[in-house]
Scaffold this motif. Sequence first.
Motif, PDB file in Angstrom:
ATOM      1  N   LYS A  64       0.835  -1.196   0.000  1.00 34.19           N
ATOM      2  CA  LYS A  64       0.000   0.000   0.000  1.00 34.19           C
ATOM      3  C   LYS A  64       0.879   1.259   0.000  1.00 34.19           C
ATOM      4  N   LEU A  65       1.900   1.243   0.838  1.00 32.81           N
ATOM      5  CA  LEU A  65       2.814   2.387   0.927  1.00 32.81           C
ATOM      6  C   LEU A  65       3.392   2.750  -0.441  1.00 32.81           C
ATOM      7  N   VAL A  66       3.951   1.761  -1.122  1.00 26.91           N
ATOM      8  CA  VAL A  66       4.624   2.074  -2.390  1.00 26.91           C
ATOM      9  C   VAL A  66       3.625   2.409  -3.494  1.00 26.91           C
ATOM     10  N   SER A  67       2.411   1.845  -3.413  1.00 26.39           N
ATOM     11  CA  SER A  67       1.435   2.182  -4.452  1.00 26.39           C
ATOM     12  C   SER A  67       0.865   3.582  -4.223  1.00 26.39           C
ATOM     13  N   ASP A  68       0.854   4.035  -2.966  1.00 27.70           N
ATOM     14  CA  ASP A  68       0.326   5.376  -2.659  1.00 27.70           C
ATOM     15  C   ASP A  68       1.321   6.493  -2.987  1.00 27.70           C
ATOM     16  N   ILE A  69       2.595   6.155  -3.062  1.00 25.13           N
ATOM     17  CA  ILE A  69       3.615   7.203  -3.258  1.00 25.13           C
ATOM     18  C   ILE A  69       4.176   7.114  -4.678  1.00 25.13           C
ATOM     19  N   ASP A  70       3.867   8.162  -5.466  1.00 22.11           N
ATOM     20  CA  ASP A  70       4.251   8.164  -6.878  1.00 22.11           C
ATOM     21  C   ASP A  70       5.758   8.126  -7.089  1.00 22.11           C
ATOM     22  N   ALA A  71       6.515   8.655  -6.124  1.00 22.13           N
ATOM     23  CA  ALA A  71       7.976   8.710  -6.275  1.00 22.13           C
ATOM     24  C   ALA A  71       8.595   7.317  -6.417  1.00 22.13           C
ATOM     25  N   VAL A  72       7.896   6.288  -5.913  1.00 21.04           N
ATOM     26  CA  VAL A  72       8.408   4.921  -6.045  1.00 21.04           C
ATOM     27  C   VAL A  72       8.082   4.403  -7.447  1.00 21.04           C
ATOM     28  N   LYS A  73       9.141   4.165  -8.231  1.00 27.00           N
ATOM     29  CA  LYS A  73       8.953   3.733  -9.620  1.00 27.00           C
ATOM     30  C   LYS A  73       8.514   2.277  -9.697  1.00 27.00           C
ATOM     31  N   SER A  74       9.190   1.433  -8.930  1.00 30.69           N
ATOM     32  CA  SER A  74       8.794   0.027  -8.915  1.00 30.69           C
ATOM     33  C   SER A  74       9.222  -0.604  -7.602  1.00 30.69           C
ATOM     34  N   PHE A  75       8.611  -1.751  -7.303  1.00 28.96           N
ATOM     35  CA  PHE A  75       8.869  -2.429  -6.031  1.00 28.96           C
ATOM     36  C   PHE A  75       8.795  -3.930  -6.235  1.00 28.96           C
ATOM     37  N   PHE A  89      13.804   3.916  -7.828  1.00 32.13           N
ATOM     38  CA  PHE A  89      13.413   5.310  -8.043  1.00 32.13           C
ATOM     39  C   PHE A  89      14.107   5.822  -9.300  1.00 32.13           C
ATOM     40  N   ASN A  90      13.472   6.759  -9.992  1.00 35.91           N
ATOM     41  CA  ASN A  90      14.104   7.326 -11.189  1.00 35.91           C
ATOM     42  C   ASN A  90      15.360   8.110 -10.846  1.00 35.91           C
ATOM     43  N   LYS A  91      15.345   8.732  -9.681  1.00 28.98           N
ATOM     44  CA  LYS A  91      16.516   9.524  -9.281  1.00 28.98           C
ATOM     45  C   LYS A  91      16.589   9.607  -7.769  1.00 28.98           C
ATOM     46  N   LYS A  92      17.752  10.002  -7.272  1.00 28.89           N
ATOM     47  CA  LYS A  92      17.971  10.041  -5.830  1.00 28.89           C
ATOM     48  C   LYS A  92      16.974  10.964  -5.134  1.00 28.89           C
ATOM     49  N   GLU A  93      16.611  12.069  -5.783  1.00 34.42           N
ATOM     50  CA  GLU A  93      15.676  13.019  -5.186  1.00 34.42           C
ATOM     51  C   GLU A  93      14.317  12.355  -4.904  1.00 34.42           C
ATOM     52  N   ASP A  94      13.903  11.438  -5.774  1.00 39.25           N
ATOM     53  CA  ASP A  94      12.636  10.731  -5.543  1.00 39.25           C
ATOM     54  C   ASP A  94      12.738   9.847  -4.303  1.00 39.25           C
ATOM     55  N   PHE A  95      13.902   9.225  -4.129  1.00 37.55           N
ATOM     56  CA  PHE A  95      14.130   8.414  -2.927  1.00 37.55           C
ATOM     57  C   PHE A  95      14.063   9.287  -1.669  1.00 37.55           C
ATOM     58  N   THR A  96      14.716  10.441  -1.739  1.00 40.49           N
ATOM     59  CA  THR A  96      14.715  11.359  -0.589  1.00 40.49           C
ATOM     60  C   THR A  96      13.286  11.790  -0.250  1.00 40.49           C
ATOM     61  N   ALA A  97      12.507  12.072  -1.286  1.00 38.03           N
ATOM     62  CA  ALA A  97      11.106  12.461  -1.075  1.00 38.03           C
ATOM     63  C   ALA A  97      10.318  11.323  -0.432  1.00 38.03           C
ATOM     64  N   PHE A  98      10.595  10.099  -0.865  1.00 41.66           N
ATOM     65  CA  PHE A  98       9.924   8.922  -0.307  1.00 41.66           C
ATOM     66  C   PHE A  98      10.242   8.760   1.176  1.00 41.66           C
ATOM     67  N   VAL A  99      11.537   8.889   1.507  1.00 38.95           N
ATOM     68  CA  VAL A  99      11.964   8.669   2.889  1.00 38.95           C
ATOM     69  C   VAL A  99      11.284   9.651   3.848  1.00 38.95           C
ATOM     70  N   SER A 100      11.126  10.886   3.394  1.00 38.25           N
ATOM     71  CA  SER A 100      10.553  11.908   4.291  1.00 38.25           C
ATOM     72  C   SER A 100       9.024  12.008   4.181  1.00 38.25           C
ATOM     73  N   PRO A 109       5.268  11.416   4.922  1.00 41.19           N
ATOM     74  CA  PRO A 109       4.626  11.024   6.196  1.00 41.19           C
ATOM     75  C   PRO A 109       4.185   9.557   6.234  1.00 41.19           C
ATOM     76  N   ASN A 110       3.684   9.029   5.107  1.00 41.13           N
ATOM     77  CA  ASN A 110       3.265   7.618   5.081  1.00 41.13           C
ATOM     78  C   ASN A 110       4.458   6.690   5.339  1.00 41.13           C
ATOM     79  N   HIS A 111       5.610   7.068   4.786  1.00 43.70           N
ATOM     80  CA  HIS A 111       6.807   6.243   4.996  1.00 43.70           C
ATOM     81  C   HIS A 111       7.273   6.323   6.456  1.00 43.70           C
ATOM     82  N   VAL A 112       7.232   7.519   7.009  1.00 39.34           N
ATOM     83  CA  VAL A 112       7.647   7.705   8.401  1.00 39.34           C
ATOM     84  C   VAL A 112       6.771   6.847   9.328  1.00 39.34           C
ATOM     85  N   GLU A 113       5.470   6.858   9.029  1.00 40.22           N
ATOM     86  CA  GLU A 113       4.535   6.074   9.831  1.00 40.22           C
ATOM     87  C   GLU A 113       4.778   4.573   9.648  1.00 40.22           C
ATOM     88  N   PHE A 114       4.947   4.165   8.392  1.00 42.77           N
ATOM     89  CA  PHE A 114       5.162   2.741   8.135  1.00 42.77           C
ATOM     90  C   PHE A 114       6.471   2.251   8.757  1.00 42.77           C
TER      91      PHE A 114
END
Lengths: 105, 105
Positions: free
Chosen positions: A27-38, A62-73, A75-80
Motif C-alpha cells: 500500500k505504501l509504495v502504491s500510494d507514493i508516486d515517487a516509487v517507480k517500482s517495487f 526510483f528514477n533519481k535520488k531526489e525521488d528516494f529522498t522524497a519517499f523517505v521523508s 509522512p506515510n513512509h515515516v509512519e510505516f
Amino acid sequence: MGDFKHLVIAKFKDGVVVEEVLKGMEKLVSDIDAVKSFEWGQDIESQEMLRQGFTHAFLMTFNKKEDFTAFVSHPNHVEFSATFSAAIEKIVLLDFPAVLAKAPK
Amino acid sequence: MGDFKHLVIAKFKDGVVVEEVLKGMEKLVSDIDAVKSFEWGQDIESQEMLRQGFTHAFLMTFNKKEDFTAFVSHPNHVEFSATFSAAIEKIVLLDFPAVLAKAPK
C-alpha cells in the motif's frame, strides 16, 4: 545516471504475520508516486549459513535520488517505518545508484 | 511465475581492489547466458548503523530458477566464487522468486 535503489533485507520477529507487513508495504509504495517500482522476495534457496537468518529482501527503485529522498521523508513512509521497525529482529539497508552491468535482452 | 533473483550483499576486506573484483564479476555474468541481467551498487546514502558495514549489493536476475541453478554450478562461477570469497570480510546471500508488487509505468 541510472535508477536509484533502496534495498532492505530483514528477519522478522517470531509471531509476526509477514503477510500483513507486506500488505502495508505494498500500500505504501502504491500510494507514493515517487516509487517507480517495487519487488520483494522470500529466500528459498541459499544455505542457512549464507543467509545468516535473513529471510526477506525488499527492493524499491526510483528514477533519481531526489525521488528516494522524497519517499523517505513522506509522512506515510515515516509512519510505516515505525510499524516495520517493531516487526523486525534484524535488518540491513543499502541505498545506491544502480549500475546496470548486463541489461536484459 | 516471475524472475528468480540472486542477491549478494558484501563488505570487502581492507586492501581489496573492488574494481578488479567487479571486472571479474561483469565478465562472469556476460559470459554466462543463463544470467538475464545484472545490476550492482555501492551504498552512498544509508546511515552506518543501518548498513552494518556492508557496502555493496549485487543483484542477478534469471528467467527461472533452473537458470540460476545452472549458473551456480557453471565452472566459471565456481572459479569466481573462490576468488570472491577470498576478497570479502562478510556477506549475506538471498535467493528468491521475485514478486513484482509495483511495476514501472
